[in-house]
Design an enzyme around this catalytic site. Structure first.
Site, PDB file in Angstrom:
ATOM      1  N   ASP A  68       0.804  -1.219   0.000  1.00  0.00           N
ATOM      2  CA  ASP A  68       0.000   0.000   0.000  1.00  0.00           C
ATOM      3  C   ASP A  68       0.837   1.268   0.000  1.00  0.00           C
ATOM      4  O   ASP A  68       2.003   1.282   0.390  1.00  0.00           O
ATOM      5  CB  ASP A  68      -0.959   0.012   1.193  1.00  0.00           C
ATOM      6  N   GLU A 125      -0.802  -2.014   5.239  1.00  0.00           N
ATOM      7  CA  GLU A 125       0.101  -1.979   6.404  1.00  0.00           C
ATOM      8  C   GLU A 125       0.022  -0.641   7.114  1.00  0.00           C
ATOM      9  O   GLU A 125       0.146  -0.572   8.334  1.00  0.00           O
ATOM     10  CB  GLU A 125       1.538  -2.260   5.966  1.00  0.00           C
TER      11      GLU A 125
END
Length: 378
Positions: A68, A125
């Site tokens: 991400d 995350e």
């Protein structure tokens, strides 16, 4: 190297936020399937696991990369800068994903292992705990791992050096929103009001004592007020003031004490000004705690790649947080750092001008290949 760089630049140009990594997941899955991996999609919504088996061995290993990006407007000036306004890979997850894809290719070509490799490409995350979501979706039941490993690039550490640490390596993180409920009015007549700005300022100063006057000096913790919002005009006392805090710690007892003392202190300060307060306290990621044997294993493998003189013990845990903590709570493993510093002027992680150092890609690839093959020797 040209192939690795092209992959990394493609990922950098097309960042996606946590749980929205649809195109990233498609891109990664397509690459892995072409290499011959069994790819399972949809763990933690946009996460995936790529599995490769060789020989008859029953041992297994999990290696994780996060995918991400962050809600930051890029200012790197790179030719391959983000094409999505307001989003960028400011933490190097594009590099992490690229390194694991590079390792996947070599592992599939060499087949120099006996057992099962699970490559875990994790979403979210940064903020939504993608590791926890993947575990809740049956990550380790469906893909048993004898051990799990992950790394993070660090532009603050010397290039090519590996930093390991047994035990706590990153902190638990909690967040708190404090709202002071006052009584607004004209700035020229403060006696007719209950000023939440003054009470909020007092609370902020008092919060500086939570760590310094409640914890043993050898216990590590941080309480930071990152935002203070109140009012819009110089001559108007507002109805309320709001503060946003981050709280970092390692020990569960310390974590509990921090919340207890923060609540008591904030409520007491507000009451002393004749006001009420609302406290929204949210527990976040757990501390990231490395296992001893697996950390020693990383140390040994890293020495083969970069040399013993470039493998170092991290002198103290970092106060950042990492949701790989949830995987380490379920399986033994280790989380370590790869130094990527180009110069003393390198922007830090989460900075608008940050850009992953492509020269580190071959090191990361080599580390993962050597780690997997050493864990699953033929």
């Amino acid at each position: 190297m040209p192939e690795l760089t092209a992959i990394r630049h493609h990922l950098h140009q097309h960042p996606e936020l946590g749980l929205s990594e649809l195109k990233t997941s498609d891109f990664v899955a397509e690459k892995l399937e072409a290499m011959g991996y069994d790819v399972t999609r949809g763990l933690g919504k946009t996460g995936l696991v790529a599995t490769l088996r060789n020989g008859t061995g029953e041992r297994s290993i999990g290696i994780r990369a996060d995918m991400d990006a962050l809600p930051i407007q890029e200012e790197s000036g790179a030719a391959y800068a983000s094409q999505t306004p307001g989003l960028m890979h400011a933490c190097g997850h594009d590099g992490h994903t690229t390194m694991l894809l590079g390792a996947a290719k070599l592992l599939a070509e060499r087949r120099n292992f006996d057992g099962t490799i699970h490559l875990i490409f994790q979403p979210a995350e940064e903020n939504f705990g993608g590791a926890r979501l993947m575990i809740e979706d049956g990550l380790f039941e469906r893909f048993p791992c004898d051990a799990v490993f992950a790394l993070h690039n660090d532009p603050g550490l010397p290039f090519g050096e590996i930093y390991v640490r047994e035990g706590p390596v990153m902190a638990a993180v909690d967040e708190c929103r404090i709202t002071v409920n006052g009584r607004g009015g004209h700035g020229a007549e403060p006696q007719e009001t209950a000023d939440p700005v003054v009470a909020g300022a007092s609370i902020i100063m008092a919060l500086q004592t939570v760590v310094s006057r409640n914890l043993h000096p050898v216990d590590s913790a941080v309480v930071t007020v990152g935002a203070f919002h109140a009012g819009q005009a110089s001559n108007v006392i507002p109805e309320r003031a709001e503060m946003l805090l981050t709280i970092r710690s390692f020990d569960p007892d310390v974590r509990d004490l921090l919340e207890k003392r923060l609540r008591a202190l904030v409520e007491g300060q507000a009451a002393s000004y004749g006001m009420s307060v609302t406290i929204d306290y949210e527990r976040g990621y757990e501390p990231t705690v490395n296992h001893g044997a697996e950390t020693d294993f990383v140390r040994e493998v890293a020495a083969r790649i970069v040399g013993e003189d470039k493998v170092r013990d991290l002198p103290r845990p970092m106060m950042g947080s990492e949701d790989f903590a949830y995987m380490l709570a379920e399986r033994p493993g280790s989380y370590f750092y790869l130094g990527t510093r180009k110069s003393d002027r390198d922007p830090p992680l989460h900075h608008p001008r940050f850009d992953f150092n492509d020269d580190a890609l071959p090191i990361g690839v080599s580390l993962w290949v050597e780690l997997a093959e050493a864990w699953l020797p033929q």
